[in-house]
Structures are given as structure tokens and as C-alpha cells.
Scaffold this motif. Structure first.
Motif, PDB file in Angstrom:
ATOM      1  N   VAL A 120       0.847  -1.197   0.000  1.00 32.93           N
ATOM      2  CA  VAL A 120       0.000   0.000   0.000  1.00 32.93           C
ATOM      3  C   VAL A 120       0.879   1.243   0.000  1.00 32.93           C
ATOM      4  N   PRO A 121       0.633   2.222  -0.873  1.00 30.85           N
ATOM      5  CA  PRO A 121       1.390   3.483  -0.812  1.00 30.85           C
ATOM      6  C   PRO A 121       1.062   4.218   0.491  1.00 30.85           C
ATOM      7  N   ASP A 122       2.087   4.788   1.121  1.00 30.71           N
ATOM      8  CA  ASP A 122       1.885   5.484   2.394  1.00 30.71           C
ATOM      9  C   ASP A 122       2.869   6.647   2.478  1.00 30.71           C
ATOM     10  N   GLY A 123       2.488   7.782   1.883  1.00 27.47           N
ATOM     11  CA  GLY A 123       3.366   8.950   1.913  1.00 27.47           C
ATOM     12  C   GLY A 123       4.617   8.717   1.090  1.00 27.47           C
ATOM     13  N   ASP A 124       5.791   8.826   1.733  1.00 28.15           N
ATOM     14  CA  ASP A 124       7.061   8.716   1.015  1.00 28.15           C
ATOM     15  C   ASP A 124       7.591   7.293   0.949  1.00 28.15           C
ATOM     16  N   HIS A 125       6.753   6.312   1.315  1.00 28.16           N
ATOM     17  CA  HIS A 125       7.206   4.920   1.294  1.00 28.16           C
ATOM     18  C   HIS A 125       6.038   4.005   0.940  1.00 28.16           C
ATOM     19  N   LEU A 126       6.336   2.721   0.822  1.00 32.36           N
ATOM     20  CA  LEU A 126       5.324   1.689   0.633  1.00 32.36           C
ATOM     21  C   LEU A 126       5.222   0.867   1.913  1.00 32.36           C
ATOM     22  N   THR A 127       4.025   0.440   2.268  1.00 34.49           N
ATOM     23  CA  THR A 127       3.862  -0.456   3.408  1.00 34.49           C
ATOM     24  C   THR A 127       3.467  -1.839   2.910  1.00 34.49           C
ATOM     25  N   MET A 128       4.288  -2.825   3.257  1.00 36.98           N
ATOM     26  CA  MET A 128       4.042  -4.218   2.892  1.00 36.98           C
ATOM     27  C   MET A 128       3.363  -4.908   4.071  1.00 36.98           C
TER      28      MET A 128
END
Length: 392
Positions: free
Chosen positions: A81-89
Motif C-alpha cells: 500500500v502506498p503510504d506517503g514517502d514509502h510503501l507499506t508491505m
């Protein structure tokens, strides 16, 4: 720790992880993955699924390589999932037979170069702590926030993976914690002071709440609990520091005691700070500007990476990071981290050891092992800061 992405490569620059208990049979793992495309832009979900493979192994312990379980993580819109400046797996792991604890080692491999990025998380399947089950979540309740701070008046949610409604006690401590001592200061640490509760109230999990004042907030299930969930509420600009009276504090690590006294006693913090930097740089405004930008960039990064029950720049890790930058290598075990720096101050290699210590507020509290022998490395680097020789 972040590292610069090479041009022409899809690169993982940093991974930060957390688990939350689902029930007695398994846990949900969340990995914040920071990375870059060949042009330098942040990785997208498509980039990760097209250019990387993700596998995990569970071991009995850091020193015990008996495999308790393994698997791969399918990379799709449900698991990333996209989350601001990073991706969350996001992925689930099952409790191994006859094991209540495990070390989860996740490996993210770039398919073209074969370059691997690793993350390790100790998992307690028998969730004994509030923080094993509940976490700070984004205001929409979708994703855990893998940090120990919030900005004042931001809406926050404390929840578990099931969205349980549960009453918690919330205590606020208004306390200005001390910054880290010098790496050469081997005198015994002062005994911890007891903290006076400033405010106490009841809150509900899975409901939006606001923390209206700066300070350390502590969530517990029962007033007799020894450990809970700690959060620092900080001003709106944090992890950046912008107010002159706060900008004065972190220069402690590159200053003499007399300079610190003068800065702390100054009636106009901004003028005193300008004077301080200009005098160090022999009046050269351009050099001073570069040094200020480099130093406070490090302070901001330390706040992002290492805030625990106090601001990241005040922690032992934050102090080392600000002065020496990110380590070249990190060796981690169950109860310690060793940061390895190469080619600093004419020394081929220098190690800083941080021991993990129990802390009621946070899980990731580490203390530096201090040695007087750090002097010949530390002082030349501090002097490089004081003369504007350090470049970012």
C-alpha cells in the motif's frame, strides 16, 4: 539506515518493521519500505511487484538458525500500500509449532542485480505487552504508524488488527528529558527520576483522539501495568526543528561547555545562534549556511529514525548519527546493535555498541557502551563540524 540509490537501478534504501498479534495462532507483519527508481523518484507498488521478490524465514533466535517457518510474499495491491514517502508491505505469519517467539528475517531481492535488502523483527506470538497487540494507526485506521511520535493536535487512533473497542488509561508526563552524554563519559548514569503525572484520562481504542499538548503520553490497560504504549507529542514542525530556542539545544554535541552556557543564557536565542555559527566559521556566511543545513538535516533524520520516549536527537543513537552520519554497517542481535564506521578520522574501522534496555514506554530503547578510547576519533570529527569541513 538509508543509502543513496545508484542511478539506473531500482533500489531499496531502508526498511522498518513491526508486528501486531492477530490471535494466539499468528501475527501480522508491517514493513515500511523506502526505495528509489532509476531516476531517483520513490518506488511505486508496480515497481516493487515488477522488480523485486520478497521471502521470509522464521528462526528460533538470533543465535539459533533452526528454521521454524518460511514463505514468500505475493506483491499486489492487497499486500503493498502506498503510504506517503514509502510503501507499506503487509503479510501474515503463522505461529510455529511449539514456539512462542521467533525472529522473522525478511529478504527483498532486486531481480536484475540480485541485490538483497534484509529486515529482522523479533515476534512474540504469546502477546504479553500492549504494544504487541495495539499500535498508533493513521487517522483513517488503515495502517500502523511505525514511529513513537505524533504532532500536537493531530488526530490519532490506537487500534489492533481487528479494530477492537477497548478502554485504556492515558497518562501525560510533561518532562524535558536530558540529551545523550558524550561517548567518552564513562561515569555511572544517574538513577532514573520518577516522573510526575501531569494529566490522566480514559480513552477508547479504535476511536480518533487528539493529544493537545506537548509531552510524553503513556497508554496502559491497567494502572498497575509495568509496560504500555508510549508516544511523544511534539510541535507541528517536528521532526524538523525551527524555533530558535529549540535549535540551540542540539549543538551541544559540537560545542564547549562555555558555548552552551552562553547560548542557554542568551536573551535572544536567534541572534546568539547566528553569532555562534558565524564565529565558528570565522565570519564566512556561505560556509556557515552549509554547515547549518548539514547539521540540522542530521538532527531531523535522527528525530525521524530514533525518537523513543524522547526526541531522536537526544538519544544515544541520535547523537552518534548526527556527528558521524549513518553507519556503514549494522550488526544486530537479540539485545544489541553494533554500528560499524569505516575510514573516519584516519581510523580504518570504529564500532559503537548499543545495548537494548527494558523501557516501560517503548520497545526500541538502546544505550551506548561508552569508552574514553573514542576521543581520538570523536574530537577530529567534531572539529570538522566546527570548521565547516563536513559536507552533505
Amino acid at each position: 539506515m538509508a543509502s543513496a540509490a545508484s542511478s539506473g537501478e531500482y533500489t531499496i534504501t531502508a526498511i522498518k518493521g513491526k508486528f501486531l498479534s492477530i490471535d494466539s495462532t499468528g501475527a501480522r507483519v508491517f514493513l515500511n519500505v523506502y526505495g528509489r527508481r532509476p531516476g531517483g523518484e520513490p518506488l511505486t507498488v508496480d515497481d516493487l511487484s515488477s522488480h523485486f521478490l520478497v521471502n521470509y524465514v522464521m528462526y528460533a533466535d538470533y543465535n539459533n538458525r533452526d528454521r521454524l517457518g518460511y514463505g514468500n510474499v505475493p506483491l499486489n495491491a492487497q499486500s503493498v500500500v502506498p503510504d506517503g514517502d514509502h510503501l507499506t508491505m503487509i503479510f501474515d505469519v503463522k505461529k510455529p509449532t511449539n514456539a512462542s517467539n521467533a525472529v522473522l528475517l525478511t529478504e527483498i531481492s532486486e531481480t536484475t542485480s540480485g541485490k538483497k535488502s534484509l529486515n529482522d523483527i523479533p515476534i512474540r506470538f504469546k502477546a504479553t505487552k500492549l504494544s504487541d497487540r495495539f499500535s498508533l494507526y493513521s487517522p483513517n485506521g488503515q495502517l500502523p504508524q511505525l514511529k513513537n511520535y505524533v504532532n500536537v493536535n493531530d488526530t490519532v487512533v490506537i487500534r489492533d488488527v481487528a479494530g477492537t473497542s477497548k478502554q485504556l488509561y492515558l497518562f501525560r508526563y510533561k518532562h524535558d528529558f536530558d540529551p545523550a552524554q558524550s561517548p567518552m563519559n564513562t561515569s555511572s548514569r544517574p538513577a532514573p527520576r520518577s516522573l510526575a503525572v501531569d494529566t490522566a484520562l480514559m480513552v477508547m481504542t479504535n476511536q480518533p483522539i487528539q493529544l493537545p499538548e506537548e509531552g510524553l503520553y503513556f497508554f496502559v490497560e491497567d494502572t498497575t501495568d509495568a509496560a504500555g504504549l508510549g508516544l511523544v507529542a511534539v510541535d507541528k514542525r517536528f521532526p524538523r526543528i525551527t524555533r530558535p530556542e529549540k535549535l540551540v539545544k542540539p549543538v551541544l554535541y559540537m560545542s564547549t561547555s562555555q558555548e552552551i552556557t552562553e547560548l542557554n543564557n542568551a536573551t535572544d536565542a536567534k541572534k546568539a545562534l547566528d553569532r555562534y555559527w558565524l564565529s565558528l566559521m570565522s565570519g564566512n556566511e556561505e560556509v556557515a549556511r552549509r554547515a547549518i543545513r548539514a547539521y540540522y538535516n542530521r538532527v531531523e533524520e535522527a528525530n525521524k529514525l530514533f525518537t523513543t520516549y524522547k526526541e531522536g536527537w537526544k538519544t544515544d543513537k541520535g547523537m552518534i548519527y548526527i556527528v558521524l552520519g549513518p553507519p556503514d554497517r549494522v550488526q544486530r542481535s537479540r539485545d544489541r546493535e553494533v554500528w560499524v564506521y569505516t575510514k573516519r578520522a584516519n581510523v580504518s574501522e570504529i564500532n559503537f555498541t548499543f545495548n537494548k534496555r527494558p523501557n516501560q514506554f517503548v520497545e526500541d530503547h538502546y544505550e551506548l557502551v561508552r569508552y574514553v578510547e573514542y576521543q581520538p576519533i570523536w574530537y577530529p570529527i567534531v572539529e570538522a563540524w566546527r570548521t565547516g569541513a563536513i559536507r552533505e
